[in-house]
Design a protein around this motif. Structure first.
Motif, PDB file in Angstrom:
ATOM      1  N   UNK A 155       0.812  -1.212   0.000  1.00  0.00           N
ATOM      2  CA  UNK A 155       0.000   0.000   0.000  1.00  0.00           C
ATOM      3  C   UNK A 155       0.844   1.260   0.000  1.00  0.00           C
ATOM      4  N   UNK A 156       1.897   1.267   0.818  1.00  0.00           N
ATOM      5  CA  UNK A 156       2.790   2.433   0.834  1.00  0.00           C
ATOM      6  C   UNK A 156       3.562   2.563  -0.476  1.00  0.00           C
ATOM      7  N   UNK A 157       3.951   1.437  -1.063  1.00  0.00           N
ATOM      8  CA  UNK A 157       4.639   1.514  -2.346  1.00  0.00           C
ATOM      9  C   UNK A 157       3.762   2.127  -3.426  1.00  0.00           C
ATOM     10  N   UNK A 158       2.508   1.716  -3.474  1.00  0.00           N
ATOM     11  CA  UNK A 158       1.583   2.273  -4.461  1.00  0.00           C
ATOM     12  C   UNK A 158       1.241   3.721  -4.137  1.00  0.00           C
ATOM     13  N   UNK A 159       1.263   4.071  -2.858  1.00  0.00           N
ATOM     14  CA  UNK A 159       1.050   5.471  -2.475  1.00  0.00           C
ATOM     15  C   UNK A 159       2.173   6.344  -3.016  1.00  0.00           C
ATOM     16  N   UNK A 160       3.405   5.859  -2.924  1.00  0.00           N
ATOM     17  CA  UNK A 160       4.547   6.588  -3.476  1.00  0.00           C
ATOM     18  C   UNK A 160       4.413   6.723  -4.986  1.00  0.00           C
ATOM     19  N   UNK A 161       4.022   5.635  -5.641  1.00  0.00           N
ATOM     20  CA  UNK A 161       3.872   5.663  -7.094  1.00  0.00           C
ATOM     21  C   UNK A 161       2.835   6.700  -7.519  1.00  0.00           C
ATOM     22  N   UNK A 162       1.691   6.716  -6.859  1.00  0.00           N
ATOM     23  CA  UNK A 162       0.624   7.649  -7.213  1.00  0.00           C
ATOM     24  C   UNK A 162       1.040   9.090  -6.954  1.00  0.00           C
ATOM     25  N   UNK A 163       1.600   9.337  -5.774  1.00  0.00           N
ATOM     26  CA  UNK A 163       2.055  10.685  -5.451  1.00  0.00           C
ATOM     27  C   UNK A 163       3.124  11.181  -6.400  1.00  0.00           C
ATOM     28  N   UNK A 212      10.055   2.198 -10.246  1.00  0.00           N
ATOM     29  CA  UNK A 212      11.173   1.538  -9.574  1.00  0.00           C
ATOM     30  C   UNK A 212      11.286   2.021  -8.129  1.00  0.00           C
ATOM     31  N   UNK A 213      11.139   3.328  -7.916  1.00  0.00           N
ATOM     32  CA  UNK A 213      11.196   3.867  -6.557  1.00  0.00           C
ATOM     33  C   UNK A 213      10.090   3.268  -5.703  1.00  0.00           C
ATOM     34  N   UNK A 214       8.894   3.141  -6.255  1.00  0.00           N
ATOM     35  CA  UNK A 214       7.788   2.547  -5.504  1.00  0.00           C
ATOM     36  C   UNK A 214       8.103   1.112  -5.100  1.00  0.00           C
ATOM     37  N   UNK A 215       8.703   0.355  -6.004  1.00  0.00           N
ATOM     38  CA  UNK A 215       9.062  -1.025  -5.681  1.00  0.00           C
ATOM     39  C   UNK A 215      10.172  -1.083  -4.640  1.00  0.00           C
ATOM     40  N   UNK A 216      11.086  -0.119  -4.692  1.00  0.00           N
ATOM     41  CA  UNK A 216      12.114  -0.038  -3.656  1.00  0.00           C
ATOM     42  C   UNK A 216      11.481   0.207  -2.292  1.00  0.00           C
ATOM     43  N   UNK A 217      10.468   1.078  -2.248  1.00  0.00           N
ATOM     44  CA  UNK A 217       9.766   1.346  -0.988  1.00  0.00           C
ATOM     45  C   UNK A 217       9.083   0.077  -0.477  1.00  0.00           C
ATOM     46  N   UNK A 218       8.489  -0.703  -1.373  1.00  0.00           N
ATOM     47  CA  UNK A 218       7.901  -1.979  -0.967  1.00  0.00           C
ATOM     48  C   UNK A 218       8.980  -2.887  -0.381  1.00  0.00           C
ATOM     49  N   UNK A 219      10.109  -2.966  -1.064  1.00  0.00           N
ATOM     50  CA  UNK A 219      11.196  -3.809  -0.585  1.00  0.00           C
ATOM     51  C   UNK A 219      11.713  -3.368   0.772  1.00  0.00           C
ATOM     52  N   UNK A 220      11.842  -2.070   0.968  1.00  0.00           N
ATOM     53  CA  UNK A 220      12.290  -1.557   2.267  1.00  0.00           C
ATOM     54  C   UNK A 220      11.286  -1.920   3.350  1.00  0.00           C
ATOM     55  N   UNK A 221      10.011  -1.762   3.040  1.00  0.00           N
ATOM     56  CA  UNK A 221       8.989  -2.104   4.025  1.00  0.00           C
ATOM     57  C   UNK A 221       9.049  -3.564   4.434  1.00  0.00           C
ATOM     58  N   UNK A 222       9.199  -4.450   3.452  1.00  0.00           N
ATOM     59  CA  UNK A 222       9.232  -5.880   3.740  1.00  0.00           C
ATOM     60  C   UNK A 222      10.518  -6.298   4.448  1.00  0.00           C
ATOM     61  N   UNK A 223      11.640  -5.675   4.088  1.00  0.00           N
ATOM     62  CA  UNK A 223      12.930  -6.126   4.594  1.00  0.00           C
ATOM     63  C   UNK A 223      13.435  -5.351   5.812  1.00  0.00           C
ATOM     64  N   UNK A 224      13.142  -4.059   5.868  1.00  0.00           N
ATOM     65  CA  UNK A 224      13.707  -3.212   6.914  1.00  0.00           C
ATOM     66  C   UNK A 224      12.653  -2.481   7.740  1.00  0.00           C
ATOM     67  N   UNK A 225      11.386  -2.711   7.436  1.00  0.00           N
ATOM     68  CA  UNK A 225      10.338  -1.957   8.114  1.00  0.00           C
ATOM     69  C   UNK A 225       9.939  -2.491   9.477  1.00  0.00           C
ATOM     70  N   UNK A 226      10.298  -3.724   9.781  1.00  0.00           N
ATOM     71  CA  UNK A 226       9.856  -4.340  11.014  1.00  0.00           C
ATOM     72  C   UNK A 226      10.252  -3.640  12.300  1.00  0.00           C
ATOM     73  N   UNK A 227      11.493  -3.179  12.443  1.00  0.00           N
ATOM     74  CA  UNK A 227      11.904  -2.597  13.728  1.00  0.00           C
ATOM     75  C   UNK A 227      11.202  -1.290  14.093  1.00  0.00           C
TER      76      UNK A 227
END
Length: 255
Positions: free
Chosen positions: A46-54, A184-199
């Motif tokens: 959802x955040x990745x698509x939010x970045x893409x739309x914005x 690509x930036x939106x997909x990077x945000x998705x990747x960050x959320x999945x990999x580094x967003x937990x803490x």
């Protein structure tokens, strides 16, 4: 580009970014939402698509949508320092407006989460799910470690954005990625959320956290709890530090 063009584009783009990003957090966390408890994967996408739309909406201004991006582009030399206050002020205002729209869109769900079905206020309401709609909170509260997480996550985002400018055509001219860069930036945000967003919940954008936190402090939500201002510096300072490091390394390597 005029200051008014920057202002209009960044306010609207960041508003939509926070509306959709905060909206997915509301959808997942608030009771009586059809997406209630859909989980972290839904939030990350959802955040990745939010970045893409914005980003598509804010193309006239370069679609910064994030003071960390603005700072990095200024250090790199692509954005005049004189424009930085306009960008950052516009981004903060847009984030605040987006948070208000999330409240409007999910007003019924906020009431259902914070009140009994008969509309009587709960004396011991848990504001945790509501906090998550507006701002980030760490799972393990260690401010320096939380800061480091935000620095690392934002470094990945900013470095991915800056290196898009290294793309060249067959004649060796730098062409960047154009509109594909937003995807690509939106997909990077998705990747960050999945990999580094937990803490920490991965702010990676100072206004994405600060703007909604301000709105949370002033909204007339029942039993909303405090706005956790003692932690608020981490999702502001961390992304700015990560952006500065990424831009500095870019300049050393390719500047």
């Amino acid at each position: 580009m005029s200051s008014s063009d920057i202002f209009t584009s960044e306010v609207i783009g960041t508003m939509v970014l926070v509306l959709l990003g905060g909206g997915v957090c509301a959808a997942v966390n608030l009771k009586r939402s059809k997406a209630f408890e859909a989980g972290w994967v839904a939030i990350a996408f959802g955040w990745g698509l939010a970045v893409l739309t914005g980003a598509y909406i804010a193309q006239p201004s370069g679609a910064h949508l994030n003071p960390a991006v603005t700072l990095a582009l200024a250090i790199k030399g692509d954005t005049p320092w004189s424009d930085v206050p306009v960008y950052m002020g516009s981004e903060l205002l847009g984030a605040m407006l987006g948070a208000v729209l999330v409240w409007v869109a999910y007003y019924g769900q906020f009431q259902a989460t914070l009140r009994e079905p008969d509309a009587a206020e709960l004396k011991n309401a848990n504001p945790g799910p509501v906090h998550g709609v507006f701002f980030t909170s760490p799972e393990v509260r260690k401010p320096l470690l939380n800061l480091l997480t935000e620095v690392v996550a934002t470094f990945v985002l900013i470095f991915a954005i800056l290196t898009q400018g290294l793309s060249k055509d067959v004649e060796g001219h730098v062409v960047g990625l154009g509109q594909l860069g937003a995807l690509i930036t939106a997909l990077v945000v998705v990747g960050i959320g999945l990999s580094l967003g937990g803490p920490t919940g991965y702010a990676i954008n100072p206004v994405r956290d600060l703007g909604p936190r301000i709105i949370h402090a002033v909204l007339p939500l029942p039993n909303k709890g405090g706005s956790d201002w003692s932690y608020a510096w981490v999702p502001v300072v961390g992304p700015l530090l990560g952006a500065a490091i990424a831009a500095g390394l870019y300049n050393v390597a390719w500047g």
